[in-house]
Motif scaffolding. Structure first.
Motif, mmCIF file in Angstrom:
data_model
loop_
_atom_site.group_PDB
_atom_site.id
_atom_site.type_symbol
_atom_site.label_atom_id
_atom_site.label_comp_id
_atom_site.label_asym_id
_atom_site.label_seq_id
_atom_site.Cartn_x
_atom_site.Cartn_y
_atom_site.Cartn_z
ATOM 1 N N THR A 249 0.856 -1.189 0.000
ATOM 2 C CA THR A 249 0.000 0.000 0.000
ATOM 3 C C THR A 249 0.887 1.232 0.000
ATOM 4 O O THR A 249 1.994 1.216 0.530
ATOM 5 C CB THR A 249 -0.924 0.098 1.231
ATOM 6 O OG1 THR A 249 -0.129 0.353 2.388
ATOM 7 C CG2 THR A 249 -1.747 -1.161 1.412
ATOM 8 N N GLY B 172 -2.712 6.053 -0.531
ATOM 9 C CA GLY B 172 -3.804 5.190 -0.983
ATOM 10 C C GLY B 172 -3.619 4.697 -2.396
ATOM 11 O O GLY B 172 -3.562 3.513 -2.645
ATOM 12 N N GLN C 150 -11.057 4.616 1.999
ATOM 13 C CA GLN C 150 -10.087 4.470 0.899
ATOM 14 C C GLN C 150 -8.841 3.747 1.386
ATOM 15 O O GLN C 150 -8.301 2.873 0.712
ATOM 16 C CB GLN C 150 -9.697 5.841 0.356
ATOM 17 C CG GLN C 150 -10.797 6.511 -0.453
ATOM 18 C CD GLN C 150 -10.421 7.907 -0.893
ATOM 19 O OE1 GLN C 150 -9.286 8.348 -0.746
ATOM 20 N NE2 GLN C 150 -11.394 8.626 -1.452
ATOM 21 N N LYS C 151 -8.403 4.139 2.570
ATOM 22 C CA LYS C 151 -7.217 3.532 3.152
ATOM 23 C C LYS C 151 -7.404 2.009 3.298
ATOM 24 O O LYS C 151 -6.512 1.220 2.994
ATOM 25 C CB LYS C 151 -7.029 4.161 4.530
ATOM 26 C CG LYS C 151 -5.635 4.251 4.962
ATOM 27 C CD LYS C 151 -5.057 5.595 5.068
ATOM 28 C CE LYS C 151 -3.571 5.450 4.824
ATOM 29 N NZ LYS C 151 -2.844 6.642 5.120
#
Ligand SMILES: Nc1ncnc2c1ncn2[C@@H]1O[C@H](COP(=O)(O)OP(=O)(O)O)[C@@H](O)[C@H]1O
Ligand SMILES: [Mg+2]
Lengths: 261, 256
Positions: free
Chosen positions: B92, B96, B153-154
């Protein structure tokens, strides 16, 4: 005094070196992007979406500009050549100017403003928000997934748009010739068809495809190399429109010279 | 976590140096990550943690040094081999990096979809099974990233990273900007991944509570290099000034 002059030369030299380095960088980018066009996999869905965006949604703006240019051409030719203001003269000037030059260039500039800006902004945003980095870690190559479909679609769509633009431009001239100048519609139409030349159409298509290549390459290049932050996106957008417009006007001269020079 | 038998080295970073122009960002970085180990990287903003991560995954080339993943040297690895290696990682990014133009479920299964044909129904099912583990609602699957909150979103980014159960996880500030409850859901997920799947994880974080929950080992990046390393327990009693300062400023309660 001498020091100031030397500094001036130094900074000019420095800027020039950077400029040349950037041009080299740009051509390496183009070469790599084009090489990805010919390697599988091809993202057909992405190409199709681009074709719709570039080819279909640009039609109104291209139609509008070429229509009015055709009208202006007919009017000015009539006023400028009062001695020979026949159907044949006006029809020929309108036809030749549009197919050789105005159709492709106006279409190119309009698409540069509309699509070029959009491509640059999209790619720059993806760059700045690390989406391009993410693409590379998720089993795609950004060049192939993002850039190649845009280049393919641009090169396909521009000749189509120019063809439509030419037709509408000639129609604009026809409208003025018939409704304002009271020309005979049959004679005007005949004169237009009579003067239609293959070489002009070929030349126009070559220009169109070249402009498609220029717009997509330049926009993708500046988008791909955008610096961090919102300013990065704004700068990429503006500069790609300016650079593609200048390159369109330069290359139209070169292509004209190659065909008719 | 208790030490098992002899563990394989999954990631080995040696003498890494990274500069941008004349600006040295990282110098003399040495550490490794064992199989089934969870490593936390801490350090002030701008200390080069994200740059280190991007060197590991080959998005940036180090000036000197070596980075071995599963004994394969990443530096100067041919493109195709690098691509294959990257498919084994779950990553990741700090911001994001979800794809704006794709729906949430398409984002999550993006990597799988690039490797094999997968039907829309199966794809959505797979995405659904993953977001459930992250306490996300099924309704979001058909939304676009811009339509959900930053915290969601994270988590979607984490869902995308763990899709396909990669054996090496690299998370850049996965809990920053999240409320403590959601943050602990993500911590648990990292713990589960490491314990049950036997994955190895590197987590960049500022959250000291999170560090003590998830990490087997901690490294602090300061003054361009690893200035301290140890276990979370050692960290809490460390005399190192930077570590003390770090704990005090980010989570004073842990200090008591
Ligand atoms: N692509 C880049 N070009 C130049 N400098 C960079 C680049 N990426 C990061 N930096 C610089 O490297 C330093 C470390 O950044 P980063 O790794 O993002 O810090 P953090 O520890 O907060 O993740 C910062 O000073 C940043 O400005
Ligand atoms: Mg960072």
């Amino acid at each position: 005094m001498i020091k100031t002059i030397l500094n001036l030369f130094g900074s000019v030299g420095n800027k020039s070196l950077k400029f040349i380095a950037n041009i080299g960088h740009f051509f390496i980018f183009c070469f790599s992007a084009i090489s990805w066009i010919f390697r599988p996999p091809w993202y057909f869905k992405k190409i199709l979406l681009q074709v719709i965006d570039i080819g279909y949604f640009s039609l109104p703006v291209v139609g509008l500009t070429t229509f009015f240019s055709g009208m202006v051409l007919a009017l000015q030719t009539y006023n400028g050549f009062t001695e020979f203001n026949s159907e044949s003269t006006v029809a020929r000037v309108v036809l030749t100017s549009i197919t050789r030059e105005l159709g492709p260039v106006l279409t190119g500039l309009m698409v540069a403003g509309r699509i070029g800006a959009k491509m640059a902004a999209e790619i720059a945003t993806m760059k700045v928000t690390e989406q391009i980095d993410a693409l590379g870690t998720l089993g795609t190559r950004p060049m192939q997934y993002l850039i190649a479909p845009k280049i393919i679609a641009s090169v396909i769509c521009l000749p189509f748009l120019v063809f439509v633009g030419n037709t509408i431009g000639i129609l604009g001239g026809y409208t003025i010739a018939i409704f304002k100048l009271d020309f005979n519609p049959d004679l005007y139409l005949f004169a237009t068809l009579d003067n239609l030349q293959w070489i002009d159409l070929v030349q126009g298509s070559v220009k169109a495809a070249t402009f498609g290549l220029i717009i997509s390459m330049v926009s993708c290049y500046f988008g791909f190399n955008a610096s961090k932050g919102a300013e990065g996106v704004g700068y990429a957008t503006t500069v790609s429109v300016v650079v593609s417009s200048v390159m369109i006007l330069t290359s139209t001269y070169i292509i004209t010279a190659l065909f008719f020079g | 976590m208790k030490k098992r038998k002899i563990k394989n080295i999954i990631l080995d970073v040696k003498d890494l140096k990274k500069t941008f122009g004349n600006n040295i960002i990282l110098n003399n970085i040495n550490f490794n990550l064992l199989e089934g180990e969870s490593l936390a990287i801490i350090g002030a903003s701008g200390s080069g943690k994200s740059v280190l991560l991007k060197n590991i995954i080959g998005l940036l080339e180090p000036d000197t040094g070596s980075i071995k993943i599963n004994s394969t040297e990443m530096v100067n690895l041919p493109r195709r081999d690098k691509e294959n290696l990257l498919l084994k990682l779950g990553i990741t990014f700090q911001h994001g990096a979800l794809f704006d133009s794709l729906k949430i479920w398409e984002n999550i299964i993006f990597k799988i979809q690039n490797q094999q044909k997968i039907s829309k129904i199966d794809g959505r099912k797979l995405a659904l099974s993953i977001i459930k583990r992250l306490s996300l609602k099924p309704e979001i699957l058909d939304l676009f990233p811009s339509e959900i909150s930053g915290g969601m979103q994270k988590r979607v980014a984490i869902a995308r990273a763990i899709c396909g159960n990669p054996k090496i996880l690299l998370f850049d500030e996965p809990t920053s900007g999240l409320d403590p409850v959601t943050g602990s859901v993500i911590d648990k997920l990292i713990i589960t991944a490491v314990k049950t799947i036997g994955a190895s994880a590197i987590t960049i974080t500022h959250d000291m509570a999170s560090v003590s929950r998830i990490a087997d080992k901690v490294i602090l990046i300061d003054k361009k290099t690893i200035s301290w390393s140890g276990t979370p327990k050692e960290m809490l009693v460390s005399k190192n000034l930077k570590i003390k300062e770090f704990i005090k400023s980010t989570n004073p309660k842990l200090f008591s």
